[in-house]
Motif scaffolding. Structure first.
Motif, short mmCIF file in Angstrom:
data_model
loop_
_atom_site.label_atom_id
_atom_site.label_comp_id
_atom_site.label_asym_id
_atom_site.label_seq_id
_atom_site.Cartn_x
_atom_site.Cartn_y
_atom_site.Cartn_z
N THR A 30 0.51 -1.28 -0.20
CA THR A 30 0.26 0.09 0.24
C THR A 30 0.75 0.90 0.44
N CYS A 31 1.41 0.90 0.40
CA CYS A 31 2.91 2.60 1.01
C CYS A 31 3.25 2.69 -0.15
N TYR A 32 4.33 1.36 -1.15
CA TYR A 32 4.61 1.56 -2.44
C TYR A 32 2.92 2.22 -3.49
N LEU A 33 2.49 1.32 -3.59
CA LEU A 33 1.05 2.12 -4.30
C LEU A 33 1.12 4.05 -4.09
N PHE A 34 0.99 3.83 -3.24
CA PHE A 34 0.83 5.79 -2.82
C PHE A 34 1.77 5.95 -2.21
N PHE A 35 2.48 5.98 -2.37
CA PHE A 35 3.81 7.04 -2.16
C PHE A 35 5.07 7.14 -3.37
N ILE A 36 5.22 5.30 -4.25
CA ILE A 36 6.19 5.44 -5.12
C ILE A 36 5.87 5.30 -6.36
N ALA A 37 4.56 4.46 -6.46
CA ALA A 37 4.00 4.56 -7.94
C ALA A 37 4.06 5.40 -8.90
N SER A 38 4.50 5.78 -10.14
CA SER A 38 3.97 7.03 -10.71
C SER A 38 2.64 6.87 -11.26
N ASP A 39 2.38 7.55 -11.41
CA ASP A 39 0.53 7.68 -12.18
C ASP A 39 0.79 7.50 -13.72
N GLN A 40 -0.43 7.29 -14.37
CA GLN A 40 -0.03 6.49 -15.74
C GLN A 40 -1.79 7.55 -16.17
N TYR A 41 -1.50 7.50 -17.39
CA TYR A 41 -2.38 8.69 -17.29
C TYR A 41 -3.30 7.61 -18.63
N GLU A 42 -4.59 7.87 -18.91
CA GLU A 42 -5.30 6.84 -20.57
C GLU A 42 -5.29 7.52 -21.04
N GLU A 336 -6.93 14.07 -18.05
CA GLU A 336 -6.84 15.05 -16.83
C GLU A 336 -6.84 14.83 -16.02
N THR A 337 -6.36 13.31 -14.80
CA THR A 337 -6.66 12.94 -13.85
C THR A 337 -5.50 11.54 -14.64
N ALA A 338 -5.41 11.29 -13.38
CA ALA A 338 -4.60 9.74 -13.81
C ALA A 338 -5.49 8.53 -12.78
N THR A 339 -5.49 7.90 -14.08
CA THR A 339 -7.08 6.50 -13.54
C THR A 339 -5.99 5.14 -13.62
N ALA A 340 -4.85 5.30 -13.65
CA ALA A 340 -3.54 3.78 -12.86
C ALA A 340 -3.28 4.17 -12.49
N PRO A 341 -2.02 3.36 -11.60
CA PRO A 341 -3.28 2.49 -11.34
C PRO A 341 -4.11 2.56 -10.25
N ASN A 342 -5.00 1.53 -10.47
CA ASN A 342 -6.21 1.95 -9.47
C ASN A 342 -5.41 1.40 -8.32
N ARG A 343 -4.92 2.57 -7.01
CA ARG A 343 -4.03 2.19 -5.39
C ARG A 343 -4.85 0.95 -4.33
N LEU A 344 -6.62 1.58 -4.27
CA LEU A 344 -7.13 1.09 -3.31
C LEU A 344 -7.51 -0.37 -4.21
#
Length: 372
Positions: A30-42, A336-344
């Protein structure tokens, strides 16, 4: 009555295993997904392969219009092509995919490594480009990148390359449909040229444009000589009955008859109907026979050419009646906003997976303990 429940060492082991096998990995993920993983735009783009059949003039007069239908085989080809190595190589040459997908400074899970081979790129490609299509032939691409402009740029390039591929398939289909007709047309053209050259060479050699017309004139001359010969013979008979021997008029008539007969024999020999020996020159019968043979060859070549030309026009018309093209129902979008990765969702799935595995291990432990 049962005694009070006491916390035993195995209970502390189960709690420790829960903390080690479930809680700690779930928190780390969870920490990796919310604090390290980069946003991806679709970016999404939707299109369909259409094959439009243009109706003929009779169909239009009958009230029918051009029908547009989707080609499932072309859709399957396009689906495989988008996920193929050729497409990856073309996109890499145009957009530098390695630089596009290795942009995050530190994201070993979702970003591409700095130095990768084409095989590793192929493994990573389906994660960033997802292809969906239904039985109706509609194709939708969902393209991901670490910036919105790059995602839209990649989606646009994929659509352009797919359109180029469909145009190439359509051109190949047209070429296949007309190849045989083109070969037959070229053969008939060559045959017609040879026949015309042969007839021209014959006319130059014989100095006769049309032997049929020329022989008609020769026959007219022969008929005239035959008439004059008949007149001379009649005059000879009259002189034989009314004059004495040695009459100079009779000698002139006889001489004229001999000259006319010699001329008739010469004309007949020229026409190829005489009985005398030839003088080494070609007779009219041979000339006319050769001319008729060349004329027949020319007529056959002309008819063959007209037939092959009609077949070629029909093949081209039939090939042009069916044209494949891409029609867009959704142009490349810009997020306009990132849709991936789906962190939750990913956090929940990882926690659920760890929890299920931990429960299975605990059940196995107690089953083994009860058998002792």
């Amino acid at each position: 009555m049962a005694g009070p429940t006491r916390v035993r060492k195995r209970h502390w082991g189960i709690v420790a295993s829960f903390l080690l096998l479930v809680l700690t990995p779930a928190v780390l993920v969870t920490c990796y997904l919310f604090f390290i993983a980069s946003d991806q735009y679709e970016s999404r783009v939707g299109f369909a392969v259409r094959a439009e059949e243009t109706q003929s003039a009779l169909d239009v007069l009958g009230g029918l219009s051009g029908l547009s239908s989707a080609s499932s085989s072309d859709t399957d080809i396009l689906y495989e092509y988008i996920l193929s190595q050729e497409m990856v190589e073309r996109m890499d040459a145009q957009l530098d995919l390695r630089a596009m997908f290795t942009w995050p400074e530190f994201d070993p899970v979702f970003a591409l490594a700095d130095t990768v081979s084409i095989e590793q790129m192929m493994d990573y490609w389906p994660r960033m480009v997802k292809v969906y299509y239904d039985n109706g032939g509609l194709i939708e691409l969902r393209v991901f990148a670490f910036t919105a402009p790059e995602a839209q740029k990649l989606a646009t390039a994929l659509y352009d390359e797919a359109s180029r591929k469909i145009n190439a398939l359509s051109a190949i289909a047209r070429a296949d449909a007309t190849r045989y007709a083109v070969e037959e047309r070229d053969k008939s053209i060559a045959r017609l040229i040879v026949a015309r050259k042969a007839l021209t060479a014959f006319r130059i050699e014989t100095q006769i444009v049309d032997p049929i017309a020329d022989i008609a004139g020769q026959m007219g001359l022969l008929n005239s000589l035959q008439a004059r010969l008949a007149e001379a013979l009649i005059e000879q008979d009259v002189l034989l009955d009314s004059s004495r021997a040695g009459d100079p008029r009779l000698q002139q008539v006889v001489l004229r008859i001999q000259v006319i007969e010699a001329r008739i024999a010469a004309e007949r020999q020229k026409l190829g109907v005489g009985n005398g020996e030839g003088d080494g020159q070609q007779s009219y019968a041979e000339v006319v026979g050769e001319f008729e043979e060349l004329q027949i060859n020319l007529q056959f070549a002309e008819r063959t050419y007209l037939t092959s030309l009609g077949a070629y026009d029909a093949a081209v018309s039939e090939a042009q009646r069916t044209s494949r093209y891409l029609t867009t129902y959704l142009r490349p979008t810009r997020a306009e906003t990132a849709t991936a990765p789906n962190r939750l969702l990913l956090s929940f799935l990882v926690a659920a997976f760890l929890m299920i595995n931990w429960v299975i291990l605990v059940l196995i432990y107690y089953s083994l303990r009860d058998r002792r």
